[in-house]
Write a protein that holds these residues in place. Structure first.
Motif, PDB file in Angstrom:
ATOM      1  N   ASP A   1       0.878  -1.166   0.000  1.00 37.30           N
ATOM      2  CA  ASP A   1       0.000   0.000   0.000  1.00 37.30           C
ATOM      3  C   ASP A   1       0.916   1.216   0.000  1.00 37.30           C
ATOM      4  O   ASP A   1       1.405   1.639   1.038  1.00 37.30           O
ATOM      5  CB  ASP A   1      -0.907  -0.005   1.218  1.00 37.30           C
ATOM      6  CG  ASP A   1      -1.803   1.231   1.295  1.00 37.30           C
ATOM      7  OD1 ASP A   1      -1.738   2.080   0.381  1.00 37.30           O
ATOM      8  OD2 ASP A   1      -2.554   1.347   2.263  1.00 37.30           O
TER       9      ASP A   1
ATOM     10  N   VAL B   1       2.747   0.620   3.668  1.00 38.04           N
ATOM     11  CA  VAL B   1       2.670  -0.618   4.445  1.00 38.04           C
ATOM     12  C   VAL B   1       2.881  -1.782   3.483  1.00 38.04           C
ATOM     13  O   VAL B   1       2.384  -1.771   2.359  1.00 38.04           O
ATOM     14  CB  VAL B   1       1.295  -0.757   5.143  1.00 38.04           C
ATOM     15  CG1 VAL B   1       1.195  -2.080   5.884  1.00 38.04           C
ATOM     16  CG2 VAL B   1       1.060   0.393   6.093  1.00 38.04           C
TER      17      VAL B   1
ATOM     18  N   ALA C   1       2.687  -6.095   3.204  1.00 40.85           N
ATOM     19  CA  ALA C   1       2.187  -7.313   3.847  1.00 40.85           C
ATOM     20  C   ALA C   1       2.534  -8.524   2.996  1.00 40.85           C
ATOM     21  O   ALA C   1       2.719  -8.423   1.779  1.00 40.85           O
ATOM     22  CB  ALA C   1       0.671  -7.234   4.046  1.00 40.85           C
ATOM     23  N   HIS C   2       2.591  -9.687   3.647  1.00 45.91           N
ATOM     24  CA  HIS C   2       2.928 -10.952   2.998  1.00 45.91           C
ATOM     25  C   HIS C   2       1.822 -11.954   3.291  1.00 45.91           C
ATOM     26  O   HIS C   2       1.381 -12.089   4.436  1.00 45.91           O
ATOM     27  CB  HIS C   2       4.266 -11.452   3.565  1.00 45.91           C
ATOM     28  CG  HIS C   2       4.585 -12.854   3.210  1.00 45.91           C
ATOM     29  ND1 HIS C   2       4.271 -13.918   4.026  1.00 45.91           N
ATOM     30  CD2 HIS C   2       5.198 -13.380   2.137  1.00 45.91           C
ATOM     31  CE1 HIS C   2       4.683 -15.035   3.465  1.00 45.91           C
ATOM     32  NE2 HIS C   2       5.247 -14.742   2.315  1.00 45.91           N
TER      33      HIS C   2
ATOM     34  N   LYS D   1       0.578 -11.290   7.092  1.00 44.68           N
ATOM     35  CA  LYS D   1       1.402 -10.658   8.110  1.00 44.68           C
ATOM     36  C   LYS D   1       1.928  -9.340   7.554  1.00 44.68           C
ATOM     37  O   LYS D   1       2.484  -9.302   6.460  1.00 44.68           O
ATOM     38  CB  LYS D   1       2.576 -11.565   8.469  1.00 44.68           C
ATOM     39  CG  LYS D   1       3.510 -10.980   9.493  1.00 44.68           C
ATOM     40  CD  LYS D   1       4.647 -11.948   9.798  1.00 44.68           C
ATOM     41  CE  LYS D   1       5.605 -11.307  10.778  1.00 44.68           C
ATOM     42  NZ  LYS D   1       6.761 -12.177  11.028  1.00 44.68           N
ATOM     43  N   VAL D   2       1.727  -8.259   8.299  1.00 45.03           N
ATOM     44  CA  VAL D   2       2.290  -6.972   7.930  1.00 45.03           C
ATOM     45  C   VAL D   2       3.760  -7.006   8.326  1.00 45.03           C
ATOM     46  O   VAL D   2       4.107  -7.354   9.451  1.00 45.03           O
ATOM     47  CB  VAL D   2       1.555  -5.806   8.630  1.00 45.03           C
ATOM     48  CG1 VAL D   2       2.237  -4.487   8.326  1.00 45.03           C
ATOM     49  CG2 VAL D   2       0.103  -5.760   8.184  1.00 45.03           C
TER      50      VAL D   2
ATOM     51  N   LYS E   1       5.897  -0.952  11.413  1.00 43.13           N
ATOM     52  CA  LYS E   1       5.130  -1.560  10.331  1.00 43.13           C
ATOM     53  C   LYS E   1       4.571  -0.533   9.354  1.00 43.13           C
ATOM     54  O   LYS E   1       4.161  -0.888   8.262  1.00 43.13           O
ATOM     55  CB  LYS E   1       3.990  -2.401  10.917  1.00 43.13           C
ATOM     56  CG  LYS E   1       4.500  -3.600  11.686  1.00 43.13           C
ATOM     57  CD  LYS E   1       3.370  -4.445  12.223  1.00 43.13           C
ATOM     58  CE  LYS E   1       3.923  -5.667  12.937  1.00 43.13           C
ATOM     59  NZ  LYS E   1       2.868  -6.546  13.418  1.00 43.13           N
ATOM     60  N   VAL E   2       4.537   0.726   9.756  1.00 47.65           N
ATOM     61  CA  VAL E   2       4.099   1.809   8.880  1.00 47.65           C
ATOM     62  C   VAL E   2       5.326   2.662   8.588  1.00 47.65           C
ATOM     63  O   VAL E   2       6.025   3.087   9.510  1.00 47.65           O
ATOM     64  CB  VAL E   2       2.987   2.662   9.535  1.00 47.65           C
ATOM     65  CG1 VAL E   2       2.600   3.817   8.641  1.00 47.65           C
ATOM     66  CG2 VAL E   2       1.771   1.791   9.840  1.00 47.65           C
TER      67      VAL E   2
END
Length: 65
Positions: free
Chosen positions: A9, A16, A18-19, A27-28, A36-37
């Motif tokens: 994103d 961000v 994610a996987h 998971k982020v 994480k951001v």
């Protein structure tokens, strides 16, 4: 589905990543500091290096160009 899926994103202020694994678990992802951001900022250093995220945002204070 055997291949991992990565979603990004890429926002104008923050990003961000994610996987999703084969089982559909999402998971982020965090950086080395646990964040994480991430700020959507890139800094091109005069020595040719590239800095991204929080480090690039902090760098603009000392090198606004």
């Amino acid at each position: 589905m055997n291949d991992p899926i990565v979603g990004i994103d890429l926002g104008t202020s923050n990003t961000v990543v994610a996987h999703a694994d084969a089982a559909g678990n999402v998971k982020v992802l965090a950086d080395d500091s646990g964040y994480k951001v991430h700020p959507s900022v890139v800094s091109f250093h005069p020595n040719g290096g590239v800095v991204v995220g929080a480090a690039a945002k902090q760098r603009k204070v000392i090198d606004p160009q």
